[in-house]
Design a protein around this motif. Structure first.
Motif, PDB file in Angstrom:
ATOM      1  N   TYR A 219      -4.207  19.811  17.756  1.00 29.95           N
ATOM      2  CA  TYR A 219      -3.399  18.869  18.536  1.00 29.95           C
ATOM      3  C   TYR A 219      -1.932  18.847  18.133  1.00 29.95           C
ATOM      4  O   TYR A 219      -1.054  18.686  18.992  1.00 29.95           O
ATOM      5  CB  TYR A 219      -3.999  17.471  18.422  1.00 29.95           C
ATOM      6  N   GLN A 220      -1.637  18.982  16.854  1.00 23.47           N
ATOM      7  CA  GLN A 220      -0.226  18.973  16.448  1.00 23.47           C
ATOM      8  C   GLN A 220       0.494  20.229  16.946  1.00 23.47           C
ATOM      9  O   GLN A 220       1.642  20.161  17.385  1.00 23.47           O
ATOM     10  CB  GLN A 220      -0.118  18.844  14.926  1.00 23.47           C
ATOM     11  N   ASN A 221      -0.178  21.372  16.891  1.00 18.57           N
ATOM     12  CA  ASN A 221       0.409  22.597  17.457  1.00 18.57           C
ATOM     13  C   ASN A 221       0.608  22.442  18.958  1.00 18.57           C
ATOM     14  O   ASN A 221       1.616  22.888  19.518  1.00 18.57           O
ATOM     15  CB  ASN A 221      -0.492  23.791  17.177  1.00 18.57           C
ATOM     16  N   ALA A 222      -0.368  21.810  19.616  1.00 17.27           N
ATOM     17  CA  ALA A 222      -0.256  21.576  21.057  1.00 17.27           C
ATOM     18  C   ALA A 222       0.928  20.660  21.356  1.00 17.27           C
ATOM     19  O   ALA A 222       1.668  20.883  22.319  1.00 17.27           O
ATOM     20  CB  ALA A 222      -1.544  20.961  21.590  1.00 17.27           C
ATOM     21  N   SER A 223       1.122  19.643  20.526  1.00 20.20           N
ATOM     22  CA  SER A 223       2.239  18.718  20.733  1.00 20.20           C
ATOM     23  C   SER A 223       3.579  19.430  20.601  1.00 20.20           C
ATOM     24  O   SER A 223       4.511  19.175  21.377  1.00 20.20           O
ATOM     25  CB  SER A 223       2.151  17.572  19.711  1.00 20.20           C
ATOM     26  N   ARG A 224       3.683  20.336  19.628  1.00 22.09           N
ATOM     27  CA  ARG A 224       4.935  21.096  19.476  1.00 22.09           C
ATOM     28  C   ARG A 224       5.164  22.018  20.671  1.00 22.09           C
ATOM     29  O   ARG A 224       6.310  22.192  21.121  1.00 22.09           O
ATOM     30  CB  ARG A 224       4.908  21.887  18.172  1.00 22.09           C
ATOM     31  N   LEU A 225       4.106  22.593  21.194  1.00 23.20           N
ATOM     32  CA  LEU A 225       4.253  23.431  22.380  1.00 23.20           C
ATOM     33  C   LEU A 225       4.716  22.598  23.570  1.00 23.20           C
ATOM     34  O   LEU A 225       5.532  23.062  24.375  1.00 23.20           O
ATOM     35  CB  LEU A 225       2.926  24.122  22.706  1.00 23.20           C
ATOM     36  N   VAL A 226       4.212  21.380  23.680  1.00 26.03           N
ATOM     37  CA  VAL A 226       4.649  20.495  24.769  1.00 26.03           C
ATOM     38  C   VAL A 226       6.153  20.256  24.696  1.00 26.03           C
ATOM     39  O   VAL A 226       6.832  20.213  25.734  1.00 26.03           O
ATOM     40  CB  VAL A 226       3.884  19.155  24.718  1.00 26.03           C
ATOM     41  N   ASP A 227       6.684  20.119  23.506  1.00 27.02           N
ATOM     42  CA  ASP A 227       8.138  19.941  23.373  1.00 27.02           C
ATOM     43  C   ASP A 227       8.872  21.122  24.003  1.00 27.02           C
ATOM     44  O   ASP A 227       9.906  20.942  24.662  1.00 27.02           O
ATOM     45  CB  ASP A 227       8.521  19.807  21.898  1.00 27.02           C
ATOM     46  N   GLY A 228       8.335  22.329  23.808  1.00 30.04           N
ATOM     47  CA  GLY A 228       8.941  23.507  24.434  1.00 30.04           C
ATOM     48  C   GLY A 228       8.794  23.490  25.939  1.00 30.04           C
ATOM     49  O   GLY A 228       9.717  23.882  26.675  1.00 30.04           O
ATOM     50  N   ILE A 229       7.654  23.046  26.428  1.00 32.65           N
ATOM     51  CA  ILE A 229       7.438  22.958  27.875  1.00 32.65           C
ATOM     52  C   ILE A 229       8.406  21.959  28.497  1.00 32.65           C
ATOM     53  O   ILE A 229       9.023  22.231  29.541  1.00 32.65           O
ATOM     54  CB  ILE A 229       5.978  22.551  28.169  1.00 32.65           C
ATOM     55  N   LEU A 230       8.556  20.811  27.869  1.00 33.31           N
ATOM     56  CA  LEU A 230       9.470  19.792  28.401  1.00 33.31           C
ATOM     57  C   LEU A 230      10.911  20.287  28.379  1.00 33.31           C
ATOM     58  O   LEU A 230      11.706  19.957  29.267  1.00 33.31           O
ATOM     59  CB  LEU A 230       9.324  18.491  27.607  1.00 33.31           C
ATOM     60  N   HIS A 231      11.243  21.095  27.373  1.00 31.94           N
ATOM     61  CA  HIS A 231      12.588  21.685  27.337  1.00 31.94           C
ATOM     62  C   HIS A 231      12.776  22.638  28.515  1.00 31.94           C
ATOM     63  O   HIS A 231      13.847  22.640  29.152  1.00 31.94           O
ATOM     64  CB  HIS A 231      12.799  22.433  26.018  1.00 31.94           C
ATOM     65  N   THR A 232      11.759  23.431  28.824  1.00 31.98           N
ATOM     66  CA  THR A 232      11.828  24.327  29.982  1.00 31.98           C
ATOM     67  C   THR A 232      12.077  23.539  31.258  1.00 31.98           C
ATOM     68  O   THR A 232      12.882  23.935  32.113  1.00 31.98           O
ATOM     69  CB  THR A 232      10.511  25.121  30.120  1.00 31.98           C
ATOM     70  N   ILE A 233      11.422  22.405  31.378  1.00 34.59           N
ATOM     71  CA  ILE A 233      11.583  21.572  32.579  1.00 34.59           C
ATOM     72  C   ILE A 233      12.965  20.949  32.628  1.00 34.59           C
ATOM     73  O   ILE A 233      13.628  20.934  33.675  1.00 34.59           O
ATOM     74  CB  ILE A 233      10.491  20.476  32.606  1.00 34.59           C
ATOM     75  N   ARG A 234      13.445  20.447  31.481  1.00 35.69           N
ATOM     76  CA  ARG A 234      14.720  19.718  31.454  1.00 35.69           C
ATOM     77  C   ARG A 234      15.926  20.626  31.680  1.00 35.69           C
ATOM     78  O   ARG A 234      16.937  20.182  32.216  1.00 35.69           O
ATOM     79  CB  ARG A 234      14.880  18.996  30.114  1.00 35.69           C
ATOM     80  N   THR A 235      15.823  21.874  31.245  1.00 35.15           N
ATOM     81  CA  THR A 235      17.001  22.739  31.308  1.00 35.15           C
ATOM     82  C   THR A 235      17.346  23.171  32.719  1.00 35.15           C
ATOM     83  O   THR A 235      18.371  23.823  32.926  1.00 35.15           O
ATOM     84  CB  THR A 235      16.795  23.989  30.425  1.00 35.15           C
ATOM     85  N   GLY A 236      16.514  22.848  33.676  1.00 33.93           N
ATOM     86  CA  GLY A 236      16.857  23.139  35.064  1.00 33.93           C
ATOM     87  C   GLY A 236      16.481  24.537  35.462  1.00 33.93           C
ATOM     88  O   GLY A 236      17.161  25.498  35.090  1.00 33.93           O
ATOM     89  N   PRO A 237      15.402  24.706  36.176  1.00 28.44           N
ATOM     90  CA  PRO A 237      14.938  26.047  36.544  1.00 28.44           C
ATOM     91  C   PRO A 237      15.876  26.752  37.508  1.00 28.44           C
ATOM     92  O   PRO A 237      16.501  26.123  38.359  1.00 28.44           O
ATOM     93  CB  PRO A 237      13.581  25.770  37.208  1.00 28.44           C
TER      94      PRO A 237
END
Length: 524
Positions: free
Chosen positions: A133-151
């Motif tokens: 779960y902690q590894n998954a949580s860190r991956l989510v941070d990367g996913i949210l960054h992908t979303i925030r940076t504007g596709p």
């Protein structure tokens, strides 16, 4: 042709929100006439909508598509793999499918955001399936960054984002970050309602409701749920993977309202797939709450101990599942007056100190041992060092426990403390918090609540504060230092019979039944 949204039945005959009718007909037409480029466009726009509402049509499309067409359209090869994964726990994709898709995405000069998210979500599913779960949580941070940076290319994001954000929220929930989980689920609701409602939007609301219920915000949870409990979907459907959150949220809301009969009935919908899934610990948490109000604590004690022994890293003390279940186990032991066992559970090494989870059973333990000042101190801790969280004594259960401890410590409760407890219970609809009130506090707080019934279960019986005299402390010290009654008598400079009388009086005052227990209860 006019575009409108229909309420079409799923495979089990339950009405669900579908894709606009003209798109459904268009996909069927493209399939019948083998217009594969039209299929490409339709799946690009609405794959997850089709997966949720027209899985049979979607599977016929994938079965009919030529193998070489998938080679030329890697995105839809991935979509076919996702559709096939619906039959598996956690919807984990086959490794070879993910590897092939990742290579294609990485070969693109400017990959589309949806494709990058597809690779990340596939990895996220696997991490969750293994309980990392902690590894998954860190991956989510990367996913949210992908979303925030504007596709660069937003095409198709409206269709995939509810699914992506639901998975991100689940990862954050399982990593014990309920605030981040709520944000992900709220974003999933927003993405799912930008135009016509996405079929996953109701499930995003139910996941958000579950987070609210876990944090005692039951009124907010109720506002997100449909008034009627939806019929269960059949296994092998997308909905089947998402519906446990809504079922569990409704059970927790019923227990909060002290409607134990409704909660017990709703628990009948919890099948083995839910118990063995990511939210199985919430199901056990709900069963514990029912048992504390209705009885049957020993059965739950044995079941939770078995789950903790076999749950491995999924229920280790530092996980939210492990911390909640151990807090529940401690509460069950406390309700059957086995405070030593509760103390052992609460002393588990590495136990997650999540606001409201560990502090509550520790404060209740102090009250049960007749140490209200210690309970007050526990409920006030971390208020200045963790200003970003709601203090435990401001949550409904914490507020009621704090008022109970204040009354026990001083013989009275301040108007501010009483109002805080009453308003927390009323505002959040958290009437189950009143089960933590002593009888003396109930007389004061019930007139201030909007609760109709005064029949509140009493799972715990608090001890009066034990005030030992100097002589009683001498007897306690002698018992601690000496093993035999003769040695105790010699240390006290009295006869053995007089020493026995002193010891028996100390047992009665502390509510102890053995030498070991009197020494434990008499600890400062």
């Amino acid at each position: 042709m006019t575009s409108f949204v229909v309420r079409a039945p799923d495979a089990a005959g339950n009405p669900i929100r579908g894709v606009p009718m003209h798109r459904t007909r268009a996909l069927q037409h493209a399939l019948d006439h083998e217009e594969w480029e039209s299929v490409d466009e339709l799946l690009d726009a609405d794959f997850y909508r089709y997966l949720a509402t027209e899985p049979a049509v979607l599977n016929r499309v994938f079965d009919a598509l030529p193998e070489e067409w998938f080679d030329a359209h890697p995105r839809h090869a991935m979509s076919a793999a996702i559709a096939a994964a619906v039959d598996r726990p956690g919807m984990v994709l086959k490794r070879e499918s993910v590897t092939a898709f990742r290579r294609w995405v990485e070969s693109q000069p400017t990959p589309a955001a949806r494709d990058v998210l597809g690779v990340q979500q596939a990895e996220l599913r696997e991490l969750l399936a293994h309980g990392w779960y902690q590894n998954a949580s860190r991956l989510v941070d990367g996913i949210l960054h992908t979303i925030r940076t504007g596709p660069q290319c937003p095409q198709g994001l409206g269709d995939v984002m509810p699914s992506v954000l639901l998975r991100c929220g689940l990862a954050k929930l399982l990593a014990a970050n309920l605030t981040a989980a709520a944000e992900c689920f709220a974003d999933a609701v927003r993405w799912g309602t930008l135009t016509e409602e996405h079929p996953l939007a109701p499930y995003a609301r139910e996941h958000l409701a579950l987070v609210h219920a876990l944090e005692e915000r039951y009124t907010d949870a109720v506002a997100l749920l449909s008034p009627e409990t939806p019929a269960l979907r059949r296994p092998g459907t997308l909905q089947y993977h998402y519906e446990p959150a809504g079922i569990l949220a409704r059970v927790l809301i019923s227990t909060a309202a002290l409607d134990v009969d409704a909660a017990a009935e709703q628990l009948q919908h919890i099948d083995d797939a839910i118990v063995e899934g990511d939210l199985g610990w919430v199901a056990m948490h709900a069963r514990t709450r029912v048992a504390l109000m209705r009885g049957g604590q020993w059965d739950l004690i044995h079941r939770i101990n078995t789950l903790l022994a076999t749950g491995s890293n999924r229920t280790s003390p530092e996980t939210i599942a492990g911390s909640v279940l151990r807090a529940d186990l401690a509460g069950l032991y406390q309700s059957v007056d086995d405070l030593r066992a509760a103390d052992s559970v609460l002393g588990s090494a590495g136990l997650l100190d999540r606001p409201g989870s560990l502090v509550i059973p520790l404060a209740r333990q102090a009250l049960l041992r007749g140490k209200p000042k210690q309970a007050l101190s526990l409920l006030r801790q971390n208020e200045h060092t963790r200003p970003e969280t709601t203090p435990s004594r401001h949550l409904p259960t914490g507020a009621v426990l704090y008022a109970t401890a204040e009354l026990a410590a001083s013989g009275d409760v301040s108007p501010t403390t009483l109002q805080l407890a009453a308003t927390a219970v009323n505002h959040h609809g958290a009437y189950s918090a009143l089960t933590h009130a002593s009888r003396g506090l109930r007389e004061r707080i019930l007139p201030l609540t909007s609760l109709d019934s005064t029949a509140i279960p009493e799972p715990w019986s608090y001890r009066d504060r034990a005030k030992l005299t100097p002589r009683e402390r001498e007897v306690l010290a002698a018992l601690h230092a000496h093993a035999t009654i003769n040695d105790v008598a010699a240390a006290l400079h009295v006869s053995p019979n007089t020493a026995k009388t002193h010891v028996r009086a100390l047992y009665r005052k502390l509510g102890a039944h053995s030498r070991e227990e009197v020494l434990w209860l008499g600890q400062l």
